[in-house]
Each structure stands twice: as structure tokens, then as C-alpha cells.
Design a protein around this motif. Structure first.
Motif, PDB file in Angstrom:
ATOM      1  N   GLN A  28       0.901  -1.301  -0.102  1.00 55.52           N
ATOM      2  CA  GLN A  28      -0.199   0.132   0.180  1.00 55.52           C
ATOM      3  C   GLN A  28       0.886   1.290  -0.067  1.00 55.52           C
ATOM      4  N   LEU A  29       1.964   1.156   0.908  1.00 51.24           N
ATOM      5  CA  LEU A  29       2.913   2.484   0.890  1.00 51.24           C
ATOM      6  C   LEU A  29       3.366   2.755  -0.411  1.00 51.24           C
ATOM      7  N   TYR A  32       1.265   4.318  -2.486  1.00 50.86           N
ATOM      8  CA  TYR A  32       1.039   5.810  -2.309  1.00 50.86           C
ATOM      9  C   TYR A  32       2.077   6.516  -2.386  1.00 50.86           C
ATOM     10  N   LEU A  33       3.297   6.064  -2.273  1.00 47.57           N
ATOM     11  CA  LEU A  33       4.633   6.801  -2.492  1.00 47.57           C
ATOM     12  C   LEU A  33       4.966   6.976  -3.935  1.00 47.57           C
ATOM     13  N   LEU A  95      10.491  11.381   0.552  1.00 46.89           N
ATOM     14  CA  LEU A  95       9.844   9.948   0.365  1.00 46.89           C
ATOM     15  C   LEU A  95       8.175  10.454   0.540  1.00 46.89           C
ATOM     16  N   LEU A  96       7.647  11.175   1.304  1.00 48.20           N
ATOM     17  CA  LEU A  96       6.496  11.601   1.853  1.00 48.20           C
ATOM     18  C   LEU A  96       5.813  12.445   0.247  1.00 48.20           C
ATOM     19  N   GLY A  97       6.465  12.781  -0.429  1.00 51.67           N
ATOM     20  CA  GLY A  97       6.268  13.739  -1.487  1.00 51.67           C
ATOM     21  C   GLY A  97       5.732  15.029  -1.061  1.00 51.67           C
ATOM     22  N   SER A 114       3.016   8.102  11.805  1.00 53.91           N
ATOM     23  CA  SER A 114       1.545   7.863  11.831  1.00 53.91           C
ATOM     24  C   SER A 114       1.121   7.067  10.608  1.00 53.91           C
ATOM     25  N   ILE A 115       1.913   7.263   9.423  1.00 53.77           N
ATOM     26  CA  ILE A 115       1.139   6.259   8.198  1.00 53.77           C
ATOM     27  C   ILE A 115       1.986   4.973   8.516  1.00 53.77           C
ATOM     28  N   THR A 118      -0.275   3.140  11.662  1.00 52.47           N
ATOM     29  CA  THR A 118      -1.754   2.850  11.039  1.00 52.47           C
ATOM     30  C   THR A 118      -1.801   2.020   9.952  1.00 52.47           C
ATOM     31  N   THR A 119      -1.107   2.154   8.928  1.00 49.22           N
ATOM     32  CA  THR A 119      -1.159   1.217   7.596  1.00 49.22           C
ATOM     33  C   THR A 119      -0.971  -0.189   8.301  1.00 49.22           C
ATOM     34  N   ASN A 122      -3.659  -1.464  10.796  1.00 50.26           N
ATOM     35  CA  ASN A 122      -4.864  -1.607  10.125  1.00 50.26           C
ATOM     36  C   ASN A 122      -4.894  -3.152   9.404  1.00 50.26           C
TER      37      ASN A 122
ATOM     38  N   GLN B  91      -5.964   6.774   0.285  1.00 49.37           N
ATOM     39  CA  GLN B  91      -5.501   5.773  -0.437  1.00 49.37           C
ATOM     40  C   GLN B  91      -5.155   4.453   0.641  1.00 49.37           C
ATOM     41  N   THR B  94      -6.382   5.071   6.393  1.00 43.16           N
ATOM     42  CA  THR B  94      -5.933   5.280   7.731  1.00 43.16           C
ATOM     43  C   THR B  94      -6.268   6.746   8.315  1.00 43.16           C
TER      44      THR B  94
END
Lengths: 202, 338
Positions: A28-29, A32-33, A95-97, A114-115, A118-119, A122, B91, B94
Motif C-alpha cells: 500500500q505504501l 501511495y509513495l 519520501l512522503l512527496g 503515523s502512516i 496505522t497502515t 490496520n 489511499q 488510515t
């Protein structure tokens, strides 16, 4: 060995659950990244309170510790600590954009923590048919002197902690941090019950 | 944490279950009476819902704002940064957070506190929650908590702590470092000099015949002299020099990366500056002089206290030789003082 320690089967089962969760979380990361993320299989160890204090206090150059509480059904709860070393935090905004001037370094660290927390949690919660809520992440002040103080002033007493070493390699920059999940005694019993249930179904 | 979903989840139904309609009414009223702002966005970041808290804290009209992009309705929010943050919520499914400690506020809302704060806007903790409908995350709920009080008291506390930290380092009368802080600094400078093999010198100085001054003109005159002499010496020092009040009328200066000749030169300048500086107290001309002892760190000292002893004995020698002069510790023949 006391009632809070995991049996070998339970430990294997937990390791497997965490591997799957980390795999899905990193997938998922990566989306997203929007970049290729190479993830090493996380090393996981369960450590008792005393050992954790020793490992953490031996770490030099600890730049920051971010803490975030998590709460699920069936009494699964605890606190995630993300521990960063000085050399690992240079390019988190990249990295986070984000543009570097859009947010302070503290905010970058809080955001990535936090990302990650929580990712990962979850997906982990979904594996055990649970669902998590989270506290706002916070930066612990003056970690150099206060980390052991913070660990002693937790809102719950804990005997076991899970130390998950996360290592991301991204093409242009490397990123490392340690995730430490502190879990209170009552929640350990609950986790053991969940693990036993999964083992029985298997 | 506020969880509206939990309030309306079917598990909460009791035998005397409320109708869907009643439940909706209850939820709407709760949402509208909460002292927390609620803003719900769709996947394009257009506003689909907001609660009374936000309506009464902005001048915007409800009809106009629904359907508007959050960046048009609230032009003050940093668009690029917030888009990226909202992307992560959609996305990754969270929650995301934004604390007043990193960003004082996102939305320019007036606060309702009758206290003076640094900002005219409400300090906020914002939470961004993914909202699933039919199993897909299509909406984001932004919760906006008013933390102006927390922010205010935290700021006050920090200010007080900073003040206390200053007070604990400073001598109240002369406004230079007090003995405790000065000695701590010497310990550090000593360790630094030893580790990096750097030079370090020390000057100890004492006002001559200070007791007589107090006896003749009173303690207020003595205080004035201590203040004036401290200020004069401060003006002769470099920023890296550490100047403190060692005791009553005794002062001490740590000179990092300074060899003996440099320290002697400075001590001479201090000695003559004070001797030639006219001081007056209630029409009386006051003549003030000082005696100074200088020492340099050598291989012989095994702790910083020995350096104090060295310059102290040089100061003693300057006194014995007639005051208003500088003496240097001859460390080749120095012996610990009994």
C-alpha cells in the motif's frame, strides 16, 4: 517464563501475521509513495521491559521518538513507539512527496510514523478480525534523557514489548526506523487467545 | 476519540430499538451540538457536510459552502500539503492527524477565549478520518478540536520554565552568571579542553578593601560598585568567555582556548580599566581597584578544582604584594594550598 510469554507456536504464528501485515502495508505504501519500495523481512523480537530499556538506552544518536496509542476490540491495545536515528531522517519529506518547506522536520517524522503505524496495524487488525482506532501521534520531548522516564510513566504496566525493525529501501534514498509495540499485560492475554484461536483453526 | 459510526452501528440496538429515522435525528443533533468542528469531504475534496460548530465559527452561509471545494471555501489552508495528506487518508484508509504543536491552526476560525493569546485564531487539533460507505472509502471526515486553552497554558508554562532556567543561572544583583552555573561551566570547559587538548585559562579577581567601602558608605554603595564593576568587566570580554560571581566580592572568568599571555593581557586591561573608571555614590567619589590571579591549564591538574586553587593562590599573592595588580600562577613550582 511467565504467563505473558508466548509459546513457540504462538511466537511463530505472530511472526507470520506480522510478516503478512508488513507485506501488505508496504504494498500500500509503495502505491501511495508512487515509487518502488524494497522491504526487508522485518525482524521481530519480543522483549521484556528490562531488556527494552537496555536496548533503547544503548542506541546512540536517537533523534526522535514518536508515540501513538492504538485501541481495538477484545481488549487489544497498546502504544507504538517509532524510534529514529539521526542519520535516517534526512529525506523524509521527499519520501512522503512534500516540498521540504511545506512542513517542519518534526511534522515529517510525525507524519511518516503515523502512516507506518496505522497502515501496518490496520492490516494486522484485519488479519485477526479486529479494527483499530488511534490516538494522535506525538513527539516525545527530549528523548535523549526522557525515554526511560516515558517508559516508566505509561498509562498501563507492561511486561512484554514487540520490537519490529522496519527497513525500507527506496531507489533514491534509504529509510530506517524501529517500531516498538508496547502491549499491556491484559492485552497480551487477549492476543494469546486470538493466536490460539488462529492456531486451532489452522 | 469521536466515532460517529459507532453511535449508529446496528450492534448498539437495544430491544427497544429506535427507528432509523429517530437514530438519524439523534445523530444529527449530537453532531450539531458537539463542541468540535465536523467537515465531511468527498473524494474530490468538495464539502458535502458540516456541523453547527463550523457554521457559527465562520461567516460562511451553509447553502453556499456545500458542494464547494475545501480549498475555495477555506482559501487559508495550504492546498498542496493538505491534498497530499488527504490523499494518504483515501489511499491508505488510515486516519491522519495535525496537531497545534506543529501547525497552530488549519482553519482561520476566531477563538472564544477571553484570554490574550498570540494568535487571533483558534488553535486546533485536526483529525482526518476515512469514511467507508458500501465498503469503499469515498469520504473524509475532518474533526476540528478547539485547543486554544491548551495552547495558551502550554505557552505560558514554557515561558515560565524558560524564566526559571534563566533565574537559576543568573546572579540577581549583578546579572552575570551565579556561582553554581559558573562552576558547572568550568567543569564542562575543563573536560572539553582535556579531551581536545585545547588551552584554557582562568582569572579570579577580588575587589580591594570592599569591607571598608561597605562600612564607610553603606551596603547600597557596595551593591552599586558590584553592579558597575560587573558591567565594566563584561564589556571587555569575548562572547565565549564565561564570567561569574564567585562569592561576595569575588569574580571569576573562564577563558576557553586562551593561553596564559592572553589571559594576563586581559587581566591587566581589567585592572587598569577599573582603577581609572570614576565611580560616584551620593556625590562621593569612590575609588575602586581589584586584584587578579591568573592561571592556565597545564598537564599537572587532575581536576578543574585545582585550576581554581592555582588562580586563587595567584590572587592571594596579588593581594599580598599591595593590591591593584595582576599575579600569575607559576605552575612549574605550584603546590596544593593547605
Amino acid at each position: 517464563m511467565n504467563e505473558f510469554h508466548l509459546t513457540e507456536d504462538q511466537q511463530d504464528c505472530l511472526q507470520e501475521l506480522i510478516n503478512i501485515a508488513m507485506g501488505q502495508a508496504s504494498d500500500q505504501l509503495a502505491r501511495y509513495l508512487n515509487t518502488f519500495v524494497y522491504l526487508k523481512v522485518p525482524s521481530i523480537e519480543s522483549v521484556d521491559a528490562k531488556n527494552l530499556m537496555e536496548t533503547l538506552s544503548q542506541q546512540k544518536n536517537t533523534l526522535a521518538v514518536i508515540s501513538q496509542g492504538f485501541f481495538g476490540y477484545e481488549g487489544i491495545r497498546g502504544e507504538a513507539l517509532l524510534v529514529y536515528q539521526e542519520e535516517d531522517s534526512g529525506r523524509i519529506a521527499d519520501l512522503l512527496g512534500y516540498e521540504p518547506d511545506e512542513l517542519s522536520q518534526d511534522e515529517q517524522l510525525i507524519d511518516i510514523s503515523s502512516i507506518l503505524t496505522t497502515t501496518f496495524l490496520n492490516v494486522f487488525a484485519r488479519q485477526i478480525d479486529n479494527q483499530m482506532s488511534y490516538n494522535a501521534p506525538k513527539l516525545l520531548p527530549n528523548v535523549k534523557d526522557k525515554l526511560s522516564e516515558h517508559l516508566q510513566q505509561m498509562p498501563f504496566s507492561w511486561d512484554l514489548a514487540l520490537k519490529v525493525n522496519i527497513n525500507y529501501q527506496v531507489t533514491d534514498y534509504s529509510f530506517n526506523c524501529n517500531m516498538v509495540l508496547l502491549i499491556p499485560e491484559t492485552a497480551i492475554i487477549n492476543i494469546k487467545n486470538v493466536l490460539d484461536r488462529i492456531l486451532a483453526e489452522f | 476519540m469521536l466515532d460517529i459510526n459507532a453511535l449508529i452501528s446496528p450492534e448498539n440496538k437495544t430491544p427497544s430499538a429506535l427507528s432509523e429515522q429517530n437514530l438519524t435525528q439523534i445523530n444529527n443533533q449530537i453532531a450539531n451540538q458537539l463542541n468540535t468542528g465536523i467537515l465531511v469531504l468527498d473524494a474530490e475534496y468538495n464539502i458535502v457536510m458540516w456541523n453547527r460548530f463550523l457554521q457559527v465559527h465562520t461567516d460562511k452561509v451553509a447553502n453556499n459552502i456545500i458542494g464547494q471545494s475545501i480549498f475555495i471555501a477555506f482559501p487559508e489552508v495550504p492546498e498542496r500539503w493538505l491534498s497530499r495528506k488527504l490523499d494518504s487518508v483515501l489511499q491508505l484508509n488510515t486516519p491522519s492527524f495535525c496537531s497545534w504543536q506543529q501547525r497552530h491552526h488549519l482553519f482561520e476560525l476566531p477563538h472564544t477565549r477571553p484570554i490574550t493569546t498570540d494568535s487571533e485564531f483558534m488553535a486546533q487539533n485536526c483529525t482526518f478520518l476515512p469514511i467507508e460507505t458500501d465498503g469503499i472509502v469515498k469520504n473524509i471526515c475532518i474533526l476540528i478540536e478547539d485547543v486554544t486553552d491548551v495552547c495558551h497554558y502550554q505557552t505560558q508554562l514554557q515561558k515560565t520554565l524558560d524564566e526559571l532556567a534563566t533565574i537559576s543561572r543568573i546572579d540577581g544583583l549583578t546579572q552575570i552568571y551565579n556561582r553554581r552555573h559558573w562552576q558547572g561551566s568550568l567543569e564542562q570547559e575543563y573536560a572539553k579542553a582535556q579531551r581536545h587538548d585545547k588551552r584554557l585559562s582562568l582569572i579570579m579577581l577580588d575587589l580591594d578593601y570592599f569591607k571598608l567601602l561597605n562600612d564607610n558608605y553603606g551596603h547600597q554603595c557596595g551593591d552599586m560598585v558590584l553592579i558597575e564593576v560587573s558591567a565594566l568587566i563584561s564589556s571587555l570580554l569575548r562572547v565565549e568567555d564565561i564570567f561569574g560571581r564567585y562569592g561576595g566580592e569575588e569574580f571569576a572568568i573562564i577563558l576557553p582556548e586562551t593561553e596564559l599571555s592572553g589571559a594576563m593581557e586581559l587581566a591587566q586591561r581589567i585592572c587598569s580599566s577599573i582603577a581609572t573608571k570614576p565611580l560616584t555614590y551620593k556625590d562621593h567619589k569612590i575609588k575602586v581597584t581589584v586584584s587578579l590571579g591568573v592561571a592556565q591549564l597545564s598537564a599537572e591538574e587532575s581536576n578543574y578544582e585545582m585550576l581554581i586553587t592555582q588562580s586563587d593562590s595567584a590572587l592571594y599573592q596579588a593581594k599580598a604584594q599591595g593590591r591593584n595588580q595582576v599575579c600569575c600562577a607559576d605552575f612549574s613550582t605550584s603546590k596544593p594550598i593547605d
